[in-house]
Design an enzyme around this catalytic site. Structure first.
Site, PDB file in Angstrom:
ATOM      1  CG  ASP A   1      37.938  38.336  38.518  1.00 19.49           C
ATOM      2  OD1 ASP A   1      36.960  37.719  39.217  1.00 19.49           O
ATOM      3  OD2 ASP A   1      39.170  38.109  38.918  1.00 19.49           O
ATOM      4  CB  SER A   2      33.136  34.734  38.024  1.00 20.76           C
ATOM      5  OG  SER A   2      32.282  35.869  37.866  1.00 20.76           O
TER       6      SER A   2
ATOM      7  CG  ASP B   1      35.928  41.703  40.072  1.00 19.62           C
ATOM      8  OD1 ASP B   1      35.997  41.963  41.213  1.00 19.62           O
ATOM      9  OD2 ASP B   1      35.670  40.491  40.173  1.00 19.62           O
TER      10      ASP B   1
ATOM     11  CE  LYS C   1      34.285  41.595  43.554  1.00 18.77           C
ATOM     12  NZ  LYS C   1      35.414  40.685  43.633  1.00 18.77           N
TER      13      LYS C   1
ATOM     14  CD  GLU D   1      40.161  38.344  43.886  1.00 16.08           C
ATOM     15  OE1 GLU D   1      40.841  37.627  44.390  1.00 16.08           O
ATOM     16  OE2 GLU D   1      39.173  37.647  43.097  1.00 16.08           O
TER      17      GLU D   1
ATOM     18  CD  GLU E   1      34.740  33.836  46.685  1.00 20.96           C
ATOM     19  OE1 GLU E   1      34.982  35.060  46.013  1.00 20.96           O
ATOM     20  OE2 GLU E   1      34.720  32.804  46.041  1.00 20.96           O
TER      21      GLU E   1
HETATM   22  O1  KIV Z   1      34.315  37.376  40.285  1.00 17.67           O
HETATM   23  C1  KIV Z   1      33.246  37.194  40.700  1.00 17.67           C
HETATM   24  O2  KIV Z   1      32.078  36.953  40.117  1.00 17.67           O
HETATM   25  C2  KIV Z   1      33.321  37.730  42.343  1.00 17.67           C
HETATM   26  C3  KIV Z   1      31.994  37.389  43.124  1.00 17.67           C
HETATM   27  C4  KIV Z   1      32.134  35.957  43.119  1.00 17.67           C
HETATM   28  C5  KIV Z   1      32.006  38.035  44.141  1.00 17.67           C
HETATM   29  O3  KIV Z   1      34.220  38.066  42.638  1.00 17.67           O
END
Ligand code: KIV
Length: 281
Positions: free
Chosen positions: A49-50, A88, A118, A120, A186
């Site tokens: 989600d970056s 994510d 993924k 969190e 992280e």
């Molecule tokens: O959103 C993302 O890119 C991430 C990575 C930094 C692990 O969760």
């Protein structure tokens, strides 16, 4: 949106089996061409989600939507034939409970063809992770600095220093017990990352953690030097593509203004040259 119909060769089981053996290599990707470049080199590719901060100019990951993850997830899926695709779950798409998480995780898999999601969180997400895994959805967990919680964490600080390390360790144990096939660590101190790696039976994927983790992940635009708004300490720049791209854009602008682009080789004559009659140009 149609899903990628081919199944990449690497599975969650393969990633799990790499623990303590070959280091697991991962990068984020958001587009087909970038995924194609990574396919031979990465074990899994993460549509993080970056994407919201890196490609869409958002101030944090909190504004990222399911639609954004599906659009970029499907694009990345089209570029992979070997590496596993993990996507994510965006903020707000899973925290209400297992049922909400299942609906959205299944949608991500159906509409992109990803092999895992993924999410969190540690102890508080264990029940949800178990629910998904028992229903056929491989889950990668993410503990330590969880950027979707910056408002409660008070910013992008190192997590788990001193006594707080016990909670991060407890979270890693909880997600492993719940059936996650790997856990991202992280921005945790190196010693704690090594301790967690030794303690849990699933691979740890470090970002700002330790070279002793079972694998590493970086945001691709950070490591290529394409995202330059800020550089976290844990990022190593393997390229300086942002600077190169801006120089190329400046050269183009100067040549257009000087009328030196397009040059004779970039334009077309009224009639094709005799030796070019067969070409489409
Ligand atoms: O959103 C993302 O890119 C991430 C990575 C930094 C692990 O969760």
């Amino acid at each position: 949106m149609s899903a990628n119909t081919s199944t990449p060769a690497i599975t969650a089981g393969d990633i799990l089996a790499q623990k303590g053996k070959t280091p697991i290599v991962s990068l984020t990707a958001y587009t087909t061409p970038m995924a194609q470049m990574m396919d031979a080199h990465c074990d899994f590719v993460l549509v993080g989600d970056s994407v919201g901060m890196v490609l869409h100019g958002l101030p944090s990951t909190l504004g990222v939507t399911m639609e954004m993850m599906i659009l970029h997830g499907a694009a990345v899926a089209r570029g992979l034939s070997r590496a596993m695709l993990v996507i994510d779950m965006p903020f707000g798409s899973y925290e209400e409970g297992p049922q909400q998480a299942f609906g959205n995780a299944a949608r991500l898999m159906r509409e992109t063809g990803c092999a895992a999601v993924k999410l969190e969180g540690g102890v508080e997400m264990a029940e949800t992770i178990r629910f998904l895994v028992e229903r056929g959805i491989p889950v990668m967990a993410h503990v330590g600095l969880t950027p979707q919680s910056i408002n409660t964490l008070g910013g992008y600080k190192v997590q788990g220093r001193d006594a707080a390390g016990a909670a991060v360790l407890e979270g890693a144990h909880a997600v492993a017990d719940a059936g996650a096939f790997a856990v991202v660590l992280e921005k945790v101190p190196q010693k704690l990352a090594d301790e967690i790696t030794a303690a849990v039976p699933i691979p740890t994927i470090g970002i700002g953690a330790s070279a002793g983790c079972d694998g590493q992940v970086l945001v691709v635009d950070d490591m290529l030097g394409l995202f330059t708004a800020f550089k976290p300490k844990f990022v190593k720049r393997y390229g300086n593509l942002g600077v190169e791209a801006e120089a190329a854009i400046a050269d183009y602008a100067a040549e257009v203004r000087a009328r030196s682009f397009p040059a004779p080789e970039h334009v077309f004559a009224d009639q094709p040259a005799p030796d070019q009659t067969a070409s489409k140009g």
